[in-house]
Motif scaffolding. Structure first.
Motif, mmCIF file in Angstrom:
data_model
loop_
_atom_site.group_PDB
_atom_site.id
_atom_site.type_symbol
_atom_site.label_atom_id
_atom_site.label_comp_id
_atom_site.label_asym_id
_atom_site.label_seq_id
_atom_site.Cartn_x
_atom_site.Cartn_y
_atom_site.Cartn_z
ATOM 1 N N ASN A 142 58.023 -18.116 -39.428
ATOM 2 C CA ASN A 142 57.413 -19.130 -38.557
ATOM 3 C C ASN A 142 56.559 -20.127 -39.346
ATOM 4 O O ASN A 142 55.505 -20.557 -38.873
ATOM 5 C CB ASN A 142 56.551 -18.455 -37.483
ATOM 6 N N LEU A 143 57.012 -20.488 -40.518
ATOM 7 C CA LEU A 143 56.229 -21.380 -41.370
ATOM 8 C C LEU A 143 56.867 -22.761 -41.482
ATOM 9 O O LEU A 143 58.051 -22.942 -41.219
ATOM 10 C CB LEU A 143 56.086 -20.777 -42.774
ATOM 11 N N THR A 144 56.079 -23.722 -41.898
ATOM 12 C CA THR A 144 56.531 -25.086 -42.125
ATOM 13 C C THR A 144 57.499 -25.124 -43.312
ATOM 14 O O THR A 144 57.253 -24.478 -44.339
ATOM 15 C CB THR A 144 55.317 -25.995 -42.430
ATOM 16 N N ALA A 145 58.591 -25.878 -43.137
ATOM 17 C CA ALA A 145 59.539 -26.048 -44.243
ATOM 18 C C ALA A 145 58.858 -26.809 -45.376
ATOM 19 O O ALA A 145 57.997 -27.662 -45.144
ATOM 20 C CB ALA A 145 60.774 -26.808 -43.768
ATOM 21 N N GLY A 146 59.239 -26.500 -46.586
ATOM 22 C CA GLY A 146 58.673 -27.210 -47.743
ATOM 23 C C GLY A 146 58.399 -26.264 -48.894
ATOM 24 O O GLY A 146 58.825 -25.106 -48.889
ATOM 25 N N ASN A 147 57.689 -26.775 -49.858
ATOM 26 C CA ASN A 147 57.394 -26.012 -51.076
ATOM 27 C C ASN A 147 56.075 -25.255 -50.955
ATOM 28 O O ASN A 147 55.082 -25.797 -50.459
ATOM 29 C CB ASN A 147 57.341 -26.953 -52.280
ATOM 30 N N TYR A 148 56.107 -24.022 -51.448
ATOM 31 C CA TYR A 148 54.932 -23.156 -51.463
ATOM 32 C C TYR A 148 54.681 -22.746 -52.912
ATOM 33 O O TYR A 148 55.623 -22.489 -53.669
ATOM 34 C CB TYR A 148 55.168 -21.895 -50.614
ATOM 35 N N SER A 149 53.421 -22.650 -53.283
ATOM 36 C CA SER A 149 53.115 -22.240 -54.657
ATOM 37 C C SER A 149 51.720 -21.628 -54.735
ATOM 38 O O SER A 149 50.903 -21.764 -53.825
ATOM 39 C CB SER A 149 53.214 -23.434 -55.614
ATOM 40 N N LYS A 150 51.486 -20.995 -55.848
ATOM 41 C CA LYS A 150 50.178 -20.392 -56.142
ATOM 42 C C LYS A 150 50.062 -20.276 -57.657
ATOM 43 O O LYS A 150 51.007 -19.835 -58.323
ATOM 44 C CB LYS A 150 50.071 -19.000 -55.496
ATOM 45 N N THR A 151 48.951 -20.682 -58.202
ATOM 46 C CA THR A 151 48.694 -20.510 -59.634
ATOM 47 C C THR A 151 47.828 -19.273 -59.809
ATOM 48 O O THR A 151 46.768 -19.158 -59.195
ATOM 49 C CB THR A 151 47.985 -21.749 -60.218
ATOM 50 N N LEU A 152 48.312 -18.349 -60.627
ATOM 51 C CA LEU A 152 47.578 -17.116 -60.888
ATOM 52 C C LEU A 152 47.014 -17.132 -62.305
ATOM 53 O O LEU A 152 47.565 -17.779 -63.198
ATOM 54 C CB LEU A 152 48.528 -15.916 -60.743
ATOM 55 N N THR A 153 45.938 -16.404 -62.503
ATOM 56 C CA THR A 153 45.315 -16.317 -63.813
ATOM 57 C C THR A 153 45.798 -15.050 -64.521
ATOM 58 O O THR A 153 45.700 -13.951 -63.981
ATOM 59 C CB THR A 153 43.773 -16.264 -63.675
ATOM 60 N N VAL A 154 46.344 -15.227 -65.718
ATOM 61 C CA VAL A 154 46.759 -14.100 -66.558
ATOM 62 C C VAL A 154 45.703 -13.934 -67.628
ATOM 63 O O VAL A 154 45.416 -14.865 -68.395
ATOM 64 C CB VAL A 154 48.133 -14.368 -67.215
ATOM 65 N N ASP A 155 45.083 -12.757 -67.666
ATOM 66 C CA ASP A 155 44.086 -12.444 -68.690
ATOM 67 C C ASP A 155 44.673 -11.408 -69.641
ATOM 68 O O ASP A 155 45.218 -10.390 -69.195
ATOM 69 C CB ASP A 155 42.799 -11.909 -68.072
ATOM 70 N N PHE A 156 44.516 -11.666 -70.913
ATOM 71 C CA PHE A 156 45.064 -10.790 -71.949
ATOM 72 C C PHE A 156 43.934 -10.434 -72.907
ATOM 73 O O PHE A 156 43.309 -11.308 -73.491
ATOM 74 C CB PHE A 156 46.181 -11.549 -72.684
ATOM 75 N N THR A 157 43.666 -9.149 -73.020
ATOM 76 C CA THR A 157 42.600 -8.682 -73.890
ATOM 77 C C THR A 157 43.196 -8.002 -75.124
ATOM 78 O O THR A 157 43.896 -7.003 -74.988
ATOM 79 C CB THR A 157 41.691 -7.679 -73.143
ATOM 80 N N PRO A 158 42.941 -8.585 -76.303
ATOM 81 C CA PRO A 158 43.517 -7.995 -77.546
ATOM 82 C C PRO A 158 43.038 -6.591 -77.823
ATOM 83 O O PRO A 158 42.073 -6.120 -77.386
ATOM 84 C CB PRO A 158 43.046 -8.939 -78.637
#
Length: 155
Positions: free
Chosen positions: A139-155
């Motif tokens: 039941n959502l609007t047609a179109g593009n959906y996105s999300k930017t996630l944070t990737v954290d990498f600990t050496p």
């Protein structure tokens, strides 16, 4: 006596000259230290593709990869996505209708392999799997959906 003295003096002089021209040998140490380090190489996009809102089936098994490099034998401490260790949930947002959201979940291994080196072709790959539950986008609007996630990498 003078002959013995001369011969002794000549012998002493010859010994002194021989010892002065003899080479001496010593060892010299050469040292270096390689620092154990890691760096994130890539966090590739996860594309769920076109979603059919009529049937709205679950979308499972979509994958992407995150790659890193570490000094040979160094194991990184942690890889988190949006603060999650091994799994996280979030929602993609419609490009213009911010109230329309598609929730999704991600999973990945928290056991990170040791590095193979920092050179080309030595990247270590972590597979990230994504899922969308059935019906959440019917039941959502047609179109593009996105999300930017944070990737954290600990050496």
């Amino acid at each position: 006596m003078s002959k013995i003295f001369r011969m002794t003096a000549i012998a002493a002089f010859a010994a002194l000259a021989a010892s002065a021209s003899m080479a001496e040998t010593m060892n010299m140490d050469v040292k270096a230290s390689v620092t154990g380090t890691c760096k994130l190489a890539a966090a590739n996009a996860l594309d769920f593709g076109a979603l059919d809102p009529v049937a709205a089936p679950a979308v499972t098994g979509k994958t992407t990869t995150i790659t890193y490099l570490c000094t040979k034998g160094k194991t990184p401490a942690a890889l988190t996505i949006n603060g999650g260790s091994g799994s996280t949930t979030s929602s993609m947002v419609h490009a213009t209708v911010v109230a329309d959201l598609i929730p999704f979940s991600l999973t990945w291994s928290t056991t990170l392999p040791a590095g193979l080196g920092m050179g080309t072709g030595k990247e270590v790959t972590v597979t990230v799997s994504g899922d969308i539950a059935a019906g959440v986008y019917s039941n959502l609007t047609a179109g593009n959906y996105s999300k930017t996630l944070t990737v954290d990498f600990t050496p």
